[in-house]
Write an enzyme that holds these catalytic residues in place. Structure first.
Site, PDB file in Angstrom:
ATOM      1  N   HIS A   1       0.849  -1.063   0.036  1.00 22.86           N
ATOM      2  CA  HIS A   1      -0.016  -0.003   0.025  1.00 22.86           C
ATOM      3  C   HIS A   1       0.910   1.285   0.119  1.00 22.86           C
ATOM      4  CE1 HIS A   1      -3.033   2.999   1.313  1.00 22.86           C
ATOM      5  NE2 HIS A   1      -4.038   2.213   1.342  1.00 22.86           N
TER       6      HIS A   1
ATOM      7  N   ARG B   1      -6.754  10.188   0.127  1.00 22.94           N
ATOM      8  CA  ARG B   1      -6.795  10.612  -1.084  1.00 22.94           C
ATOM      9  C   ARG B   1      -8.088  10.988  -1.936  1.00 22.94           C
ATOM     10  NH1 ARG B   1      -3.352   6.604  -3.324  1.00 22.94           N
ATOM     11  NH2 ARG B   1      -3.303   5.624  -1.466  1.00 22.94           N
TER      12      ARG B   1
END
Ligand SMILES: Cc1cc2nc3c(=O)[nH]c(=O)nc-3n(C[C@H](O)[C@H](O)[C@H](O)COP(=O)(O)OP(=O)(O)OC[C@H]3O[C@@H](n4cnc5c(N)ncnc54)[C@H](O)[C@@H]3O)c2cc1C
Length: 615
Positions: A238, A258
């Protein structure tokens, strides 16, 4: 040892693992009338699923009504670089909305849109806002709901009980030997089928978002029982784990940051993701900050910001910045939400992130940027199963959730694990019900098998002297981090395999001090076998796959190779006990699924609009 002194418990089916996958599978079995036992090595409610933050992906179309299972399917296949099992990806995309609505009926309280529907947020690789969520604590709500439902359904739960190995009647599953973690006593489960839902194996790496439970037990147990592992080379890093302070390095920073508008910048304050847009995604990604801003403001004609590209792409881009000397002070990149959203919004939408940074890093994310970098997060590969029943090649042994392979191919999209575990958990439950209905009686019990399993666990305590399990684990983590990491070469992987073989030798002489009660050193030593099987299988598969695809990056074989798209790498145990890695030809996809996955987004959007009108 008198085997009759060991308690025996009987159920039609044993589900091993009480995360979302195990709970959903157990609910299905119990709903269909099976006596169901649910075994987990921590407390009920403590599984990995509870840590899930961002949300569960399902094409409900509540926020953007253009969404449809076909678009979710296309996104998932493209994210997985077309190596996904086509049928599993189809079932996943088709059934996810129903599984999420079912959770709502069972009492899950999702965040709402202004009109009272389940709210959905943006996430990397998903064309539309698709992740149903509860702030950034979605997993907690899912586990709570499934637990309530399961307990009321009459599932028997056995907590703090570690499954060691399976019992078989000839080739078929007949039970499992387990150990109560508190007392060190053994217990024998007799059953007609077992559903594995033990999650992944991230604890083989040093920097990981995974908790202590992720030691690859399901992979190890399935492999020893004769099942196959598939796609093990695809381990997801990740892009946004915490990089500072060192004590919490690897802890996840949800992609939801995000999704809510957070941007990535390097030490020169440059949004470097614009320089890292792969050809395949160029047509669907904003190429200017202006366009990305419009998208964030809700302009449906604007394209998504590059920060929301798939995880493999973002992780490699951060690594590139660090390598080029443009990283953050502690070797990551800066993730900024403070300048993008109001403090009030951040605290409301990302409460766990706010709290996590305040407590662990003494940083206020409503004022300052976070420092983030890649962390081992998820296994796309796992136990090889049939797409519709989730059964392995061992009759009576099923697998679902993160411990099974297939849905995600070479790379998983965020939010697709929670949907996978709901969809495939239910499928595994139905698969076990069908299997049990066709085989009526309880298989016989072979006490010699049980004795052998217990002996190999107690040998670790009974040796006069031997290797320290914690040191073996630490060495394994260093090895996997350095040799089987985010970028790989033949040389690194060959050395990695050699290193794992040396650690196998050490493990064969591992010794835990103390007695069997309350003995974490013994538990660590027991888990090592599964960590080693997991690590060896990842390293061997990664060495075999001579291309770069999704999460598997070989700098000596750059780019995707068409030839390799035809194969999965499959691992199984040889008769002589060694590990065999093989290229196995994939089945041709259903032409209709292939057509959907390869359509341009414009054409698919037109088709979906037409489909909806005709309905
Ligand atoms: C921090 C974090 C955030 C995430 N956020 C998201 C997200 O927003 N959306 C998303 O889709 N995915 C997310 N993921 C991934 C997702 O949470 C996991 O992939 C998913 O929860 C796995 O579920 P599972 O049911 O397969 O396994 P788990 O939930 O991990 O459950 C595994 C179970 O197996 C048990 N077990 C293991 N070995 C044994 C054994 N030998 N004996 C007995 N029991 C055993 C454990 O005790 C546990 O009960 C996130 C992951 C992390 C770490």
């Amino acid at each position: 040892m008198n085997i009759n002194d060991i308690k025996t418990i009987e159920h039609d089916v044993i589900v091993l693992g009480a995360g979302g996958a195990g709970l959903r599978a157990a609910i299905e079995c119990s709903m269909q009338g099976l006596s169901t036992g649910l075994v987990c090595k921590s407390l009920l409610g403590k599984a990995h699923t509870v840590m899930a933050e961002g949300g569960v992906a399902a094409s409900l179309g509540n926020v953007d009504n253009r969404d449809h299972w076909k678009v979710h399917f296309r996104d998932t296949m493209r994210g997985g670089k077309f190596l996904n099992n086509w049928r599993m990806a189809e079932l996943h995309a088709k059934e996810a909305p129903e599984r999420v609505r079912e959770l709502e009926e069972w009492g899950a309280v999702f965040d709402r849109t202004k009109t009272g529907l389940i709210n959905q947020r943006n996430f990397g690789g998903h064309r539309y806002p698709r992740l149903a969520h509860v702030g950034d604590r979605t997993g907690l709500e899912i586990i709570r709901t499934l637990q309530d439902r399961g307990i009321h359904q009459g599932i028997e739960v056995y907590m703090e009980c570690t499954g060691l190995d399976f019992l078989k009647d000839k080739d078929k599953i007949s039970g499992m030997v387990a150990m109560w973690r508190e007392t060190g006593e053994f217990v024998i489960f007799r059953c007609k089928a077992i559903i594995l839902a033990t999650g992944g194996g991230g604890k083989a790496w040093k920097i990981t978002s995974n908790s202590w439970e992720y030691t690859g037990d399901g992979y190890g147990m399935a492999y020893e029982a004769g099942a196959e592992l598939m796609d093990m080379e695809f381990t997801q890093f990740h892009p946004t784990g915490m990089v500072w302070p060192p004590s919490v390095r690897g802890t996840l920073v949800t992609e939801g940051v995000r999704g809510e508008g957070g941007i990535l910048v390097n030490s020169e304050n440059k949004r470097f993701m614009y320089d890292n847009i792969p050809e395949r995604f160029a047509a669907e990604t904003a190429d200017s900050e202006d366009e990305a801003e419009k998208w964030l403001a809700g302009d449906k004609d604007a394209r998504r910001p590059p920060e929301l590209l798939t995880r493999d792409v973002v992780a490699r881009a951060i690594r590139k910045e660090v390598k080029a000397g443009r990283g953050s002070p502690h070797g990551g990149a800066f993730l900024d939400i403070a300048n993008r959203r109001t403090a009030e919004d951040i605290k409301r939408k990302l409460p766990s992130m706010y709290h996590q940074f305040k407590v662990l890093a003494e940083l206020d994310i409503t004022k300052d940027s976070m420092e983030v970098g890649p962390t081992l997060h998820y296994f796309m590969g796992g136990v090889r199963v049939d797409s519709d029943s989730q059964m392995t090649r061992v009759p009576g042994l099923f697998a679902c959730g993160e411990c099974a392979a297939g849905v995600h191919g070479a790379n998983r999209l965020g939010g697709n694990s929670l949907s996978d575990l709901l969809v495939c958990g239910k499928l595994a439950g139905s698969g076990a019900v069908n299997y049990i209905q066709s085989s009526t009686s309880m298989p016989p019990f072979d006490e010699n098998q049980a004795i052998a399993i217990i002996r190999s666990a107690t040998d670790i305590l009974n040796r006069e002297s031997g290797e320290n399990p914690y040191l073996i684990h630490e060495n394994l983590q260093d090895l996997m981090q350095n040799n089987v990491g985010i970028v790989r070469t033949d040389e690194l992987l060959s050395d990695g395999i050699k290193g794992v073989m040396t650690l196998w030798n050490n493990f064969n002489n591992v010794k835990a001090d103390g007695a069997s009660q309350f003995n974490p050193g013994w538990h660590e030593a027991i888990a090592l076998r599964n960590l080693l099987i997991t690590s060896e299988s990842v390293a061997r598969s990664a060495k075999m796959r001579e291309e770069s695809r999704g999460a598997h990056t070989r700098i000596d074989f750059e780019g995707e190779r068409d030839e390799w798209l035809k194969y999965n790498v499959v691992i199984r145990k040889n008769l002589d006990g060694s590990m065999l890695a093989e290229k196995v030809l994939r089945k041709d996809p259903d032409p209709e699924l292939k057509r959907i996955a390869k359509l341009s987004i414009e054409d698919l959007e037109k088709e979906v609009t037409q489909d909806k009108k005709e309905k």
